[in-house]
Design an enzyme around this catalytic site. Structure first.
Site, short mmCIF file in Angstrom:
data_model
loop_
_atom_site.label_atom_id
_atom_site.label_comp_id
_atom_site.label_asym_id
_atom_site.label_seq_id
_atom_site.Cartn_x
_atom_site.Cartn_y
_atom_site.Cartn_z
N LYS A 1 -12.92 -1.18 6.72
CA LYS A 1 -12.30 -2.11 7.67
C LYS A 1 -12.81 -1.82 9.08
O LYS A 1 -13.63 -2.56 9.61
CB LYS A 1 -10.78 -2.05 7.59
CG LYS A 1 -10.28 -2.40 6.17
CD LYS A 1 -8.95 -1.81 5.89
CE LYS A 1 -8.63 -1.75 4.42
NZ LYS A 1 -8.69 -3.02 3.71
N ASP B 1 -1.47 6.78 6.19
CA ASP B 1 -2.56 5.98 5.64
C ASP B 1 -2.95 4.96 6.71
O ASP B 1 -2.31 3.93 6.86
CB ASP B 1 -2.10 5.28 4.36
CG ASP B 1 -3.13 4.27 3.85
OD1 ASP B 1 -4.23 4.17 4.45
OD2 ASP B 1 -2.83 3.58 2.86
N TRP C 1 0.81 -1.21 0.00
CA TRP C 1 0.00 0.00 0.00
C TRP C 1 0.85 1.26 0.00
O TRP C 1 0.57 2.21 -0.73
CB TRP C 1 -1.01 -0.01 1.15
CG TRP C 1 -2.06 -1.05 0.89
CD1 TRP C 1 -2.24 -2.23 1.55
CD2 TRP C 1 -3.01 -1.05 -0.20
NE1 TRP C 1 -3.25 -2.96 0.97
CE2 TRP C 1 -3.74 -2.27 -0.10
CE3 TRP C 1 -3.33 -0.16 -1.22
CZ2 TRP C 1 -4.77 -2.58 -1.00
CZ3 TRP C 1 -4.34 -0.49 -2.12
CH2 TRP C 1 -5.05 -1.68 -2.00
N1 PMP Z 1 -4.31 1.62 2.08
C1 PMP Z 1 -4.40 0.50 2.81
C2 PMP Z 1 -3.49 0.31 3.98
C3 PMP Z 1 -5.34 -0.48 2.48
O1 PMP Z 1 -5.44 -1.59 3.19
C4 PMP Z 1 -6.20 -0.27 1.36
C5 PMP Z 1 -7.25 -1.25 0.96
N2 PMP Z 1 -7.14 -2.52 1.35
C6 PMP Z 1 -6.04 0.91 0.63
C7 PMP Z 1 -5.10 1.83 1.02
C8 PMP Z 1 -6.89 1.19 -0.56
O2 PMP Z 1 -8.15 1.48 -0.10
P1 PMP Z 1 -9.39 1.76 -1.06
O3 PMP Z 1 -9.78 0.43 -1.63
O4 PMP Z 1 -10.41 2.33 -0.13
O5 PMP Z 1 -8.97 2.71 -2.10
#
Ligand code: PMP
Length: 359
Positions: free
Chosen positions: A195, A171, A102
């Site tokens: 989450k 994030d 991520w």
């Molecule tokens: N950052 C993290 C740490 C994540 O776990 C996720 C999704 N699993 C995201 C960003 C991306 O999130 P989204 O699908 O809401 O764009």
């Protein structure tokens, strides 16, 4: 009715009392004769829902008036672009720490909009460690430092907060609300909702107000935090049902005793899984011990040929969504706030039994 043990990484399990309340209020929300998703976002009723959700989140996380709380769309991924657009000009340098899939995605997106300096990376060890801050090579002129305190795929977590001159941008998609934090250490905190907050379709941004007003001129209004703040997150139609449900989750957390209580439960839940993994020669977790995630617990079986059997038998035992991310393989149990301790107990019992039969 039977609810399975749901270990999905996101969209993830929601608290049963929240779902029950949403069910009860579905056809007629508080006597208005319609559900909350069928009325105007400008109505006094919905504005009240949003205000109560924000107030509850502020109490839970101890967010002061120095910070704006924004309810946005586009998930956490859109924030990968919004962060540089709101905080840096194209030629500006920004620091990024890369500790997993991520933060790597955030880095690639950041490169479209700014000059990215990777201050530290654990790519070389397969994202199983958190580089100590003493080894980081930050840029003195960086507009901010971006990192991901909990890598959802690798199950790698910072159990400390970086100390930076540049505003810290985090994030927190997979760790927000899992334990108390000191918001004042951050310039920006953002998270996708699906989450620990509520259903997908909502992202929350908590931004220090002194960082507003810096968006570059070409920033689309929908990505501009200042526009969102000035319009109380209602520049356009917000994801009203997701905000309503998030508000119910916040209330549920407050009723439960807040984040200190939640952290206690989360650490016990994760401890049960890691204890089992460490005591066994059959299961393994690749992450350095001091950086293990309390939310996402990846593990492998001694023989990968058994993965399929494990998943089939787990599903038959109502233990769902344990397949690891395609990029790392193996298994992963995501044990967010709403995953009950009894679900973790059921998983532990299943894993012990599986090891006895196949180990
Ligand atoms: N950052 C993290 C740490 C994540 O776990 C996720 C999704 N699993 C995201 C960003 C991306 O999130 P989204 O699908 O809401 O764009």
């Amino acid at each position: 009715m039977s609810r399975a043990h749901n270990f999905c990484a996101g969209p993830a399990a929601l608290p049963v009392p929240v779902l029950e309340r949403a069910r009860d209020e579905m056809l007629d929300w508080h006597g208005v004769g319609a559900s909350i998703m069928e009325i105007s976002h400008r109505s006094a009723e919905f504005v009240g829902v949003t205000e109560r959700a924000e107030a509850s989140l502020r109490r839970l996380m101890g967010i002061s008036d120095d910070y704006a709380v924004l309810f946005l769309q586009g998930g956490a991924s859109l924030q990968f672009a919004s962060v540089p657009l709101n905080l840096a000009e194209a030629g500006d340098c920004v620091d990024q720490v890369v500790t997993g899939q991520w933060s790597k995605k955030a880095e690639s997106e950041g490169r479209r909009f700014a000059q990215v300096n990777v201050a530290a990376s654990s790519a070389l060890d397969g994202f199983t460690t958190v580089p100590p801050q003493s080894e980081w090579q930050v840029n003195d002129d960086a507009r901010y430092l971006h990192y991901c305190p909990n890598e959802t795929i690798g199950g790698l977590a910072f159990h400390w907060v970086p100390n930076t001159k540049a505003p810290l941008v985090a994030d927190m998609s997979s760790t927000i609300l899992s334990a108390p934090i000191d918001v004042s250490q951050y310039g920006v905190i953002y998270a996708g909702a699906q989450k620990n907050i509520g259903p997908a379709g909502l992202a929350i941004v908590i931004v220090r107000k002194s960082l507003l007003g810096r968006a570059r001129a070409e920033t689309p209004a929908m990505l501009n935090w200042t526009v969102a703040a000035e319009n109380d997150s209602m520049y356009n139609t917000p994801p009203s049902f997701a905000i309503y449900l998030a508000g119910l989750v916040f209330e549920w957390l407050e009723d439960l005793g807040g984040l200190t209580k939640m952290a206690e439960i989360n650490s016990r839940k994760a401890g049960k899984l890691y204890d089992l993994i460490d005591a066994s020669g059959f299961y393994a977790n690749p992450v350095e011990r001091q950086s293990r995630s309390l939310m996402n617990v990846p593990f492998t079986l001694a023989d990968a040929d058994l993965d399929k059997t494990f998943l089939v038998e787990a599903e038959a035992a109502q233990l769902l969504n344990l397949k690891g991310h395609r990029s790392v393989g193996g298994m992963r149990a995501s044990i967010y706030n709403a995953v009950e301790e009894s679900s973790v107990d059921a998983l532990v019992a299943f894993m012990q039994d599986f090891e006895q039969r196949y180990g």
